[in-house]
Design a protein around this motif. Sequence first.
Motif, PDB file in Angstrom:
ATOM      1  N   LEU A  45      60.864 -18.023  78.070  1.00 23.96           N
ATOM      2  CA  LEU A  45      60.387 -19.187  78.825  1.00 23.96           C
ATOM      3  C   LEU A  45      61.464 -19.662  79.814  1.00 23.96           C
ATOM      4  O   LEU A  45      61.172 -19.964  80.975  1.00 23.96           O
ATOM      5  N   LEU A  46      62.725 -19.674  79.365  1.00 25.14           N
ATOM      6  CA  LEU A  46      63.800 -20.074  80.283  1.00 25.14           C
ATOM      7  C   LEU A  46      63.911 -19.090  81.449  1.00 25.14           C
ATOM      8  O   LEU A  46      64.183 -19.492  82.578  1.00 25.14           O
ATOM      9  N   LYS A  47      63.696 -17.820  81.165  1.00 23.09           N
ATOM     10  CA  LYS A  47      63.780 -16.820  82.249  1.00 23.09           C
ATOM     11  C   LYS A  47      62.631 -16.982  83.243  1.00 23.09           C
ATOM     12  O   LYS A  47      62.787 -16.680  84.427  1.00 23.09           O
ATOM     13  N   VAL A  48      61.486 -17.451  82.777  1.00 19.09           N
ATOM     14  CA  VAL A  48      60.399 -17.757  83.713  1.00 19.09           C
ATOM     15  C   VAL A  48      60.833 -18.935  84.584  1.00 19.09           C
ATOM     16  O   VAL A  48      60.688 -18.928  85.808  1.00 19.09           O
ATOM     17  N   LEU A  49      61.435 -19.920  83.937  1.00 12.24           N
ATOM     18  CA  LEU A  49      61.858 -21.127  84.645  1.00 12.24           C
ATOM     19  C   LEU A  49      62.941 -20.843  85.683  1.00 12.24           C
ATOM     20  O   LEU A  49      62.986 -21.477  86.742  1.00 12.24           O
ATOM     21  N   THR A  50      63.792 -19.881  85.397  1.00 12.97           N
ATOM     22  CA  THR A  50      64.859 -19.564  86.359  1.00 12.97           C
ATOM     23  C   THR A  50      64.432 -18.455  87.324  1.00 12.97           C
ATOM     24  O   THR A  50      65.234 -17.977  88.115  1.00 12.97           O
ATOM     25  N   VAL A  75      52.576 -22.059  72.273  1.00  8.38           N
ATOM     26  CA  VAL A  75      53.034 -23.427  71.966  1.00  8.38           C
ATOM     27  C   VAL A  75      52.324 -23.882  70.695  1.00  8.38           C
ATOM     28  O   VAL A  75      51.102 -24.031  70.672  1.00  8.38           O
ATOM     29  N   LEU A  76      53.116 -24.103  69.652  1.00  3.01           N
ATOM     30  CA  LEU A  76      52.537 -24.571  68.386  1.00  3.01           C
ATOM     31  C   LEU A  76      52.329 -26.081  68.428  1.00  3.01           C
ATOM     32  O   LEU A  76      51.345 -26.613  67.927  1.00  3.01           O
ATOM     33  N   ALA A  77      53.278 -26.802  69.024  1.00  2.00           N
ATOM     34  CA  ALA A  77      53.181 -28.269  69.102  1.00  2.00           C
ATOM     35  C   ALA A  77      54.001 -28.745  70.289  1.00  2.00           C
ATOM     36  O   ALA A  77      55.020 -28.144  70.635  1.00  2.00           O
ATOM     37  N   ASP A  78      53.538 -29.815  70.920  1.00  2.00           N
ATOM     38  CA  ASP A  78      54.204 -30.339  72.116  1.00  2.00           C
ATOM     39  C   ASP A  78      53.931 -31.838  72.164  1.00  2.00           C
ATOM     40  O   ASP A  78      52.759 -32.250  72.173  1.00  2.00           O
ATOM     41  N   GLY A  79      54.971 -32.642  72.170  1.00  2.00           N
ATOM     42  CA  GLY A  79      54.749 -34.089  72.236  1.00  2.00           C
ATOM     43  C   GLY A  79      55.996 -34.850  71.843  1.00  2.00           C
ATOM     44  O   GLY A  79      57.094 -34.284  71.806  1.00  2.00           O
ATOM     45  N   PRO A  80      55.827 -36.160  71.526  1.00  2.00           N
ATOM     46  CA  PRO A  80      56.981 -36.948  71.110  1.00  2.00           C
ATOM     47  C   PRO A  80      57.631 -36.314  69.879  1.00  2.00           C
ATOM     48  O   PRO A  80      56.926 -35.866  68.971  1.00  2.00           O
ATOM     49  N   LYS A  81      58.960 -36.251  69.870  1.00  4.50           N
ATOM     50  CA  LYS A  81      59.622 -35.459  68.823  1.00  4.50           C
ATOM     51  C   LYS A  81      59.345 -35.974  67.411  1.00  4.50           C
ATOM     52  O   LYS A  81      59.279 -35.194  66.478  1.00  4.50           O
ATOM     53  N   ARG A  82      59.133 -37.283  67.274  1.00  5.26           N
ATOM     54  CA  ARG A  82      58.875 -37.812  65.937  1.00  5.26           C
ATOM     55  C   ARG A  82      57.565 -37.263  65.360  1.00  5.26           C
ATOM     56  O   ARG A  82      57.395 -37.168  64.150  1.00  5.26           O
ATOM     57  N   LYS A  83      56.649 -36.932  66.271  1.00  9.73           N
ATOM     58  CA  LYS A  83      55.365 -36.381  65.832  1.00  9.73           C
ATOM     59  C   LYS A  83      55.484 -34.863  65.609  1.00  9.73           C
ATOM     60  O   LYS A  83      55.016 -34.324  64.617  1.00  9.73           O
ATOM     61  N   VAL A  84      56.153 -34.214  66.575  1.00  5.57           N
ATOM     62  CA  VAL A  84      56.218 -32.753  66.553  1.00  5.57           C
ATOM     63  C   VAL A  84      57.114 -32.242  65.415  1.00  5.57           C
ATOM     64  O   VAL A  84      56.782 -31.261  64.739  1.00  5.57           O
ATOM     65  N   LEU A 106      57.807 -27.133  86.639  1.00  6.35           N
ATOM     66  CA  LEU A 106      57.263 -25.898  86.070  1.00  6.35           C
ATOM     67  C   LEU A 106      55.814 -26.135  85.677  1.00  6.35           C
ATOM     68  O   LEU A 106      55.509 -27.080  84.948  1.00  6.35           O
ATOM     69  N   GLU A 107      54.928 -25.297  86.197  1.00  7.41           N
ATOM     70  CA  GLU A 107      53.520 -25.327  85.776  1.00  7.41           C
ATOM     71  C   GLU A 107      53.128 -23.903  85.434  1.00  7.41           C
ATOM     72  O   GLU A 107      53.129 -23.032  86.308  1.00  7.41           O
ATOM     73  N   ILE A 108      52.805 -23.685  84.185  1.00  8.20           N
ATOM     74  CA  ILE A 108      52.343 -22.360  83.766  1.00  8.20           C
ATOM     75  C   ILE A 108      50.968 -22.548  83.128  1.00  8.20           C
ATOM     76  O   ILE A 108      50.788 -23.441  82.297  1.00  8.20           O
ATOM     77  N   ARG A 109      50.031 -21.737  83.536  1.00  9.80           N
ATOM     78  CA  ARG A 109      48.692 -21.761  82.928  1.00  9.80           C
ATOM     79  C   ARG A 109      48.269 -20.347  82.604  1.00  9.80           C
ATOM     80  O   ARG A 109      48.353 -19.460  83.462  1.00  9.80           O
ATOM     81  N   PHE A 119      49.898 -18.443  77.780  1.00 10.70           N
ATOM     82  CA  PHE A 119      50.830 -19.560  77.623  1.00 10.70           C
ATOM     83  C   PHE A 119      50.605 -20.611  78.704  1.00 10.70           C
ATOM     84  O   PHE A 119      50.490 -20.284  79.884  1.00 10.70           O
ATOM     85  N   SER A 120      50.539 -21.862  78.294  1.00  7.76           N
ATOM     86  CA  SER A 120      50.384 -22.958  79.263  1.00  7.76           C
ATOM     87  C   SER A 120      51.383 -24.068  78.942  1.00  7.76           C
ATOM     88  O   SER A 120      51.549 -24.442  77.781  1.00  7.76           O
ATOM     89  N   LEU A 121      52.040 -24.570  79.981  1.00 11.80           N
ATOM     90  CA  LEU A 121      53.032 -25.636  79.783  1.00 11.80           C
ATOM     91  C   LEU A 121      53.349 -26.285  81.126  1.00 11.80           C
ATOM     92  O   LEU A 121      53.418 -25.604  82.150  1.00 11.80           O
TER      93      LEU A 121
END
Length: 261
Positions: free
Chosen positions: A47-52, A224-233, A6-9, A24-26
């Motif tokens: 987002l899931l509906k975009v993915l499917t 997207v408020l935060a994206d990364g390793p879960k311990r950080k996010v 999935l690439e969304i920009r 939205f970008s992810l």
Amino acid sequence: MHEPFLEIRNATVWRGDTPALKNFSLTLRHGESVAILGPNGAGKSTLLKVLTGEVRPEANPDTICRLFGEDLWSLEELRHRIGVVMPEDVARFHPEELAYDVVLSSLRGAFGRTRDMRFSRAEKAAADQAIARLGITALAQRDFGTLSSGERRRFLIARALVHDPSVLVLDEPSTALDFAASLSLVSALRELAVAGHTLVLVTHHPGEIPPEIDRAILLERGTVLADGPKRKVLSPRTLGGLFGLPLAVSWSGGWCTVKPA
Ligand SMILES: Nc1ncnc2c1ncn2[C@@H]1O[C@H](COP(=O)(O)OP(=O)(O)OP(=O)(O)O)[C@@H](O)[C@H]1O
């Protein structure tokens, strides 16, 4: 780095009159399972509906939306690449549908088996295998309506796996399950992650993100408020700010516990 599926920009996705995802970008990649969290209405299901492939972003010159490297795709093809588990799908089956046929009918994109549906030996073997992976072979000849909620959820996961998809999408899979059924579902998800499936897990509960999922994505009002390793996010500051509550977060063996501070 693995290939993105999935690439969304710069995408805006409308649901009715609501911009459910905004600018939205992810990027999501094979081999990297993710957990997606956020308050009600944040845009997770969209987002899931975009993915499917069910909904598309608004067409803009600077918008990119690629699934499995393609700008255009067929829903039929996507169905083979992405397994989707939506809890509301339980209600789509007649209570007297054979649990086995809940899984098998996925091969025809149908919610239940009709008399004229014929399946090859290989297709039946694929259903048997998916059912065996979820540990529910002994229940396969029961009517779907006689199974417990947790058992039915497992059949939905087996149904999603019957095409042997590389990506498995789960929208709040533990909704309405009791404590034991949730734990057992999470252990089934862990086995799938270990077996090489890439999981996209939408959840309201940080505590059900298994150690095998390291990346967390927090959504807030369509961004997207935060994206990364879960311990950080999943920090007290970010989670507390998002939900407007003072929170304490602790970690043990890759599991997260969130409590009021
Ligand atoms: N079919 C629809 N028609 C109009 N608006 C919609 C539709 N589906 C979703 N929305 C709106 O889009 C926004 C995002 O909804 P979405 O279902 O993606 O959120 P969510 O994060 O999955 O929420 P929840 O945690 O409550 O399931 C919300 O404001 C919602 O009201």
